[in-house]
Design a protein around this motif. Structure first.
Motif, PDB file in Angstrom:
ATOM      1  N   LYS A  63       0.828  -1.208   0.000  1.00 21.17           N
ATOM      2  CA  LYS A  63       0.000   0.000   0.000  1.00 21.17           C
ATOM      3  C   LYS A  63       0.859   1.254   0.000  1.00 21.17           C
ATOM      4  O   LYS A  63       0.660   2.170  -0.780  1.00 21.17           O
ATOM      5  CB  LYS A  63      -0.930  -0.008   1.198  1.00 21.17           C
ATOM      6  CG  LYS A  63      -1.984  -1.113   1.147  1.00 21.17           C
ATOM      7  CD  LYS A  63      -2.881  -1.044   2.374  1.00 21.17           C
ATOM      8  CE  LYS A  63      -3.962  -2.128   2.327  1.00 21.17           C
ATOM      9  NZ  LYS A  63      -4.861  -2.056   3.513  1.00 21.17           N
ATOM     10  N   MET A  64       1.859   1.333   0.900  1.00 22.57           N
ATOM     11  CA  MET A  64       2.777   2.482   0.974  1.00 22.57           C
ATOM     12  C   MET A  64       4.083   1.996   1.603  1.00 22.57           C
ATOM     13  O   MET A  64       4.083   1.490   2.725  1.00 22.57           O
ATOM     14  CB  MET A  64       2.165   3.624   1.790  1.00 22.57           C
ATOM     15  CG  MET A  64       3.092   4.841   1.880  1.00 22.57           C
ATOM     16  SD  MET A  64       2.316   6.231   2.702  1.00 22.57           S
ATOM     17  CE  MET A  64       1.127   6.698   1.442  1.00 22.57           C
ATOM     18  N   ASN A  65       5.132   2.112   0.852  1.00 29.45           N
ATOM     19  CA  ASN A  65       6.424   1.623   1.338  1.00 29.45           C
ATOM     20  C   ASN A  65       7.294   2.720   1.946  1.00 29.45           C
ATOM     21  O   ASN A  65       8.343   2.447   2.514  1.00 29.45           O
ATOM     22  CB  ASN A  65       7.191   0.932   0.211  1.00 29.45           C
ATOM     23  CG  ASN A  65       7.490   1.885  -0.932  1.00 29.45           C
ATOM     24  OD1 ASN A  65       6.973   3.000  -0.967  1.00 29.45           O
ATOM     25  ND2 ASN A  65       8.295   1.452  -1.881  1.00 29.45           N
ATOM     26  N   THR A  66       6.935   3.990   1.831  1.00 30.27           N
ATOM     27  CA  THR A  66       7.755   5.078   2.357  1.00 30.27           C
ATOM     28  C   THR A  66       6.851   6.150   2.954  1.00 30.27           C
ATOM     29  O   THR A  66       5.822   6.520   2.352  1.00 30.27           O
ATOM     30  CB  THR A  66       8.629   5.708   1.266  1.00 30.27           C
ATOM     31  OG1 THR A  66       9.451   4.696   0.684  1.00 30.27           O
ATOM     32  CG2 THR A  66       9.526   6.793   1.852  1.00 30.27           C
ATOM     33  N   TYR A  67       7.243   6.661   4.156  1.00 29.50           N
ATOM     34  CA  TYR A  67       6.531   7.743   4.824  1.00 29.50           C
ATOM     35  C   TYR A  67       7.513   8.881   5.033  1.00 29.50           C
ATOM     36  O   TYR A  67       8.700   8.658   5.320  1.00 29.50           O
ATOM     37  CB  TYR A  67       5.959   7.299   6.177  1.00 29.50           C
ATOM     38  CG  TYR A  67       4.876   6.273   6.085  1.00 29.50           C
ATOM     39  CD1 TYR A  67       3.534   6.672   5.998  1.00 29.50           C
ATOM     40  CD2 TYR A  67       5.165   4.908   6.095  1.00 29.50           C
ATOM     41  CE1 TYR A  67       2.521   5.722   5.918  1.00 29.50           C
ATOM     42  CE2 TYR A  67       4.159   3.968   6.013  1.00 29.50           C
ATOM     43  CZ  TYR A  67       2.837   4.377   5.923  1.00 29.50           C
ATOM     44  OH  TYR A  67       1.841   3.436   5.840  1.00 29.50           O
TER      45      TYR A  67
END
Length: 788
Positions: free
Chosen positions: A559-563
């Motif tokens: 879904k999202m690998n980096t924040y």
């Protein structure tokens, strides 16, 4: 045991009357009577005692006898002598026969030579009386002594020809100096021949000598070394008690008066004058003074000192131990403007005074020393040895940060100008007002790049530019809070997919280039634009660090690998500086212990989409590539093994050519003929290298024929072996050997020497030589028209 017969008693008679040639004959006339008792074993009887005696009338002889006749000694006689000449007298012992001779008939003894008592004072002789007819000794052998009477024939002699002595000056009368000794070889027990008396012949009235002991003494009081130091004294020794007619000898005694400290030092002048520049360095020698002391050695050692008073703190005096001089030196810096003339009192005193002579006066003297200070043009003098200045780093350009002052110490008081030594300020950050010494800035300051500036200021006299001085100025840049805090490092932050809420995933710290006096204090907050982050939160640890905490359970890479998490950081100094730092947080796959395994989402998708067929296709491509490489290598090796003779029409023989011509039989470097004889160097049955053989024949070793045979015979045998070898190749092979051999029977085959031309040659015989020469027969054996 032999028995001795009783011998008649021999009576020695001493003549009592005076003999003309020996007045001392009765001096020593006491003699011993000897008793002879013999025992016999045959009858055991006791033999009766008999008396015997020798008769002579003299015991002493004068030495150095100078008479014309021999000197009569005495006479031997026994009562067995009847006067009929039947007895014979024999004399043995010291000097018998050469010095003393005896009349064997009468027994008279004479001295044959002049005797010297100093050589030998007595002689021990033995006398015998023998019957001429029977040769038997009628009397036992008797021993007697002859003494030589001394005469005064030796003068006294001193133990040394020259004596050396010393005595302190100022000694009292009767002080012993030295004792001289003389000896006399004459007899000290007889008369006065050896009695020595001493007297002084030279050296009076300064010295005297004791006549009996030979001790030399002082005869005058208070003799001064400074007046006279050396004395020569002549002493005489005379025997016979010093009476007239006695013999004498002399010796010389050199006497030196040794020094005592009986003289005080004295300056030859009462005043000394010296000059000194006011710029003279400390320790400069201004001059020397010396007090005279007639004494020597340590008695003349002096010590100089400056009396308390004027100039004692500005100058000092040093004693030169070698020359005993006083050296005036500069002790402190001089200043012509303060004082131009100094007057010193310098004392000189003995270092080793003698208490016995203190009554002669004080052993010290004083002199006046005047020192004139001369003016010199001095460089400017700064009010301080160094300057320390502080300035804020945000000061404006052209601001004055401090001031230096200098003055001219000379009476002229010249005007001073100031300048900055640009070797110490290469960037030209500072400058100085040339008249008043005010230092100001030329460029902005930055404490973080240069917290200190060390420059040198030069002060120079306008009228004399050679006179200048320099002073260091240390400028400290004070810190201003002009830098915002920032992350101390780059953080690689990750969060596990299986992370729980409230879990600490990163601790961050910051740095600040500023240096506040109370130390750093940092604060961490979320940025105002995103006050509430649903994924992560920032917690300030109150120790200049902050922690990143998860706010939910579980994260998904798909879904999202980096924040991205922005963090607001600010300090507490004035003015407050702040900055925003952004953390990159990656989502990674972790094990149960929280250890990161993989964070790359693309790699995960690629691994899932790669099929088995694609892997097989890649493997086949690799195999095909390896096969092509192997085929290429095999073809390359096959190409290398093709025969040298490619065309069947090429009838050239296989000629092995060597490019080394050689230097003949004398050339030992080209080819060693001994190799043909070496069985190890033989190459039997070697295969051809220009074609691939169809059959590999069995190697056949021949009988060794190379030992002890001629090289020519060896070569012929090898040729014969190869001709009869059925395994030899069916083609001609020309082998070249380094041995020329005898002349060829066929003579020369070269056409250069032929007498006929090519046109007259007949080559038909080539057809009869067989198929190997068919090509040559076709070329040369045809008609002339064909050849043309």
């Amino acid at each position: 045991m032999r028995m001795y017969h009783c011998l008649p008693l021999v009576i020695w008679t001493c003549m009592l009357h005076t003999v003309d040639n020996s007045p001392l004959q009765a001096k020593d006339n006491s003699h011993l009577l000897k008793t002879i008792v013999n025992l016999t074993k045959d009858d055991g009887k006791m033999l009766h005692r008999t008396k015997r005696g020798w008769m002579w009338n003299q015991f002493f002889l004068l030495e150095e006898y100078t008479g014309t006749d021999t000197q009569y000694v005495g006479k031997l006689h026994t009562d067995q002598d009847k006067g009929d000449g039947n007895l014979k007298y024999i004399l043995t012992g010291d000097g018998a026969g050469n010095l003393f001779v005896i009349d064997e008939n009468t027994g008279d003894i004479h001295a044959a030579k002049k005797l010297d008592r100093e050589e030998k004072s007595l002689y021990i002789l033995r006398a015998k009386a023998i019957d001429r007819k029977t040769g038997r000794q009628v009397e036992p052998e008797s021993e007697f002594i002859i003494k030589i009477h001394d005469i005064n024939d030796n003068e006294p002699k001193f133990t040394k020809d020259l004596y050396t002595a010393s005595v302190p000056e100022m000694s009292g009368v009767g002080t012993s100096v030295i004792q001289v000794t003389a000896t006399d070889a004459d007899d000290a027990n007889y008369g006065n021949s050896a009695k020595v008396v001493y007297s002084i012949l030279q050296g009076q009235p300064y010295f005297s000598v004791d006549p009996e002991s030979g001790i030399i003494k002082t005869a005058l009081p208070d003799m001064s070394r400074e007046n006279r130091e050396q004395y020569q004294v002549v002493i005489q020794a005379k025997d016979m008690g010093g009476q007239m007619g006695g013999l004498s000898g002399t010796t010389t005694v050199n006497i030196t008066l040794t020094d005592v400290n009986n003289n005080p030092p004295r300056f030859p002048q009462s005043t000394y004058q010296f000059n000194s520049l006011e710029s003279a360095p400390l320790g400069t020698h201004l001059g020397r003074i010396k007090a005279n002391d007639p004494d020597t050695g340590e008695n003349a050692e002096l010590e100089y000192s400056i009396s308390e008073g004027e100039g004692s703190d500005m100058f000092e005096v040093i004693t030169d131990k070698d020359t005993q001089e006083g050296i005036i030196t500069v002790k402190q810096n001089l200043d012509f403007e303060k004082k131009m003339l100094y007057t010193l009192r310098v004392d000189a005193s003995n270092t080793h005074p003698d208490p016995r002579f203190l009554h002669l006066g004080p052993f010290k003297d004083t002199a006046m020393v005047k020192i004139s200070v001369e003016d010199v043009d001095e460089p400017p003098v700064f009010s301080k040895r160094s300057y320390l200045m502080e300035v804020d780093e945000d000061v404006k350009e052209g601001s004055i940060i401090g001031q230096v002052t200098a003055y001219d110490p000379d009476v002229m008081n010249n005007i001073i100008k100031y300048s900055v030594d640009r070797h110490t300020d290469m960037d030209r950050v500072f400058s100085i007002h040339s008249e008043n010494g005010s230092i100001f800035t030329l460029k902005p300051l930055d404490r973080e790049s240069s917290p200190w500036h060390n420059i040198t200021i030069t002060a120079t006299e306008i009228n004399n530019p050679k006179q200048s001085s320099q002073i260091p100025v240390f400028i400290r840049i004070l810190d201003i809070n002009d830098h915002a805090p920032e992350f101390a490092m780059y953080y690689e932050t990750f969060v596990c997919e299986n992370a729980k809420s409230g879990q600490l995933i990163q601790t961050i710290s910051v740095m600040d280039k500023d240096d506040p006096p109370r130390g750093h204090k940092f604060f961490f907050e979320p940025v105002p634009e995103f006050p509430l982050n649903p994924n992560f939160t920032i917690v300030d640890n109150k120790d200049n660090t902050a922690g990143i905490i998860t706010r939910k359970d579980g994260y998904s890479r798909t879904k999202m690998n980096t924040y991205l998490l922005p963090v607001l950081i600010f300090d507490n100094d004035y003015p407050i500086q702040s900055s925003t730092g952004t953390l990159t947080i990656r989502v990674c796959a972790c094990d149960n212990q929280g250890n990161m395994q993989s964070c790359n989402a693309e790699a995960l998708m690629l691994a899932a989409g790669l099929s088995t067929g694609a892997l097989i296709a890649i493997l086949l491509c690799v195999i095909i590539l390896l096969t092509l490489i192997m085929l290429f290598a095999a073809l390359k090796r096959q190409r290398k093994k093709e025969p040298l003779i490619i065309s069947k029409d090429d009838v050239r023989d296989n000629i092995v050519t060597y490019n080394d011509e050689g230097g003949g039989e004398e050339d030992t470097q080209a080819f060693d003929i001994g190799t043909l004889r070496n069985p190890e160097a033989r190459e039997d049955s070697k295969l051809r290298r220009d074609v691939m053989p169809d059959t590999i024949f069995q190697i056949r070793r021949t009988v060794p024929l190379w030992e002890n045979i001629d090289v020519q015979d060896f070569i012929h045998r090898r040729l014969k072996e190869n001709d009869s070898d059925p395994s030899a190749p069916p083609y001609d092979s020309l082998a070249t050997y380094a041995y020329e051999g005898n002349d060829s029977v066929a003579n020369s085959l070269s056409s250069l020497e032929s007498l006929t031309a090519d046109c007259n040659q007949d080559y038909d015989y080539l057809s009869d030589w067989g198929p190997r020469f068919k090509k040559l027969a076709d070329m040369y054996g045809g008609d002339d028209s064909d050849r043309e």
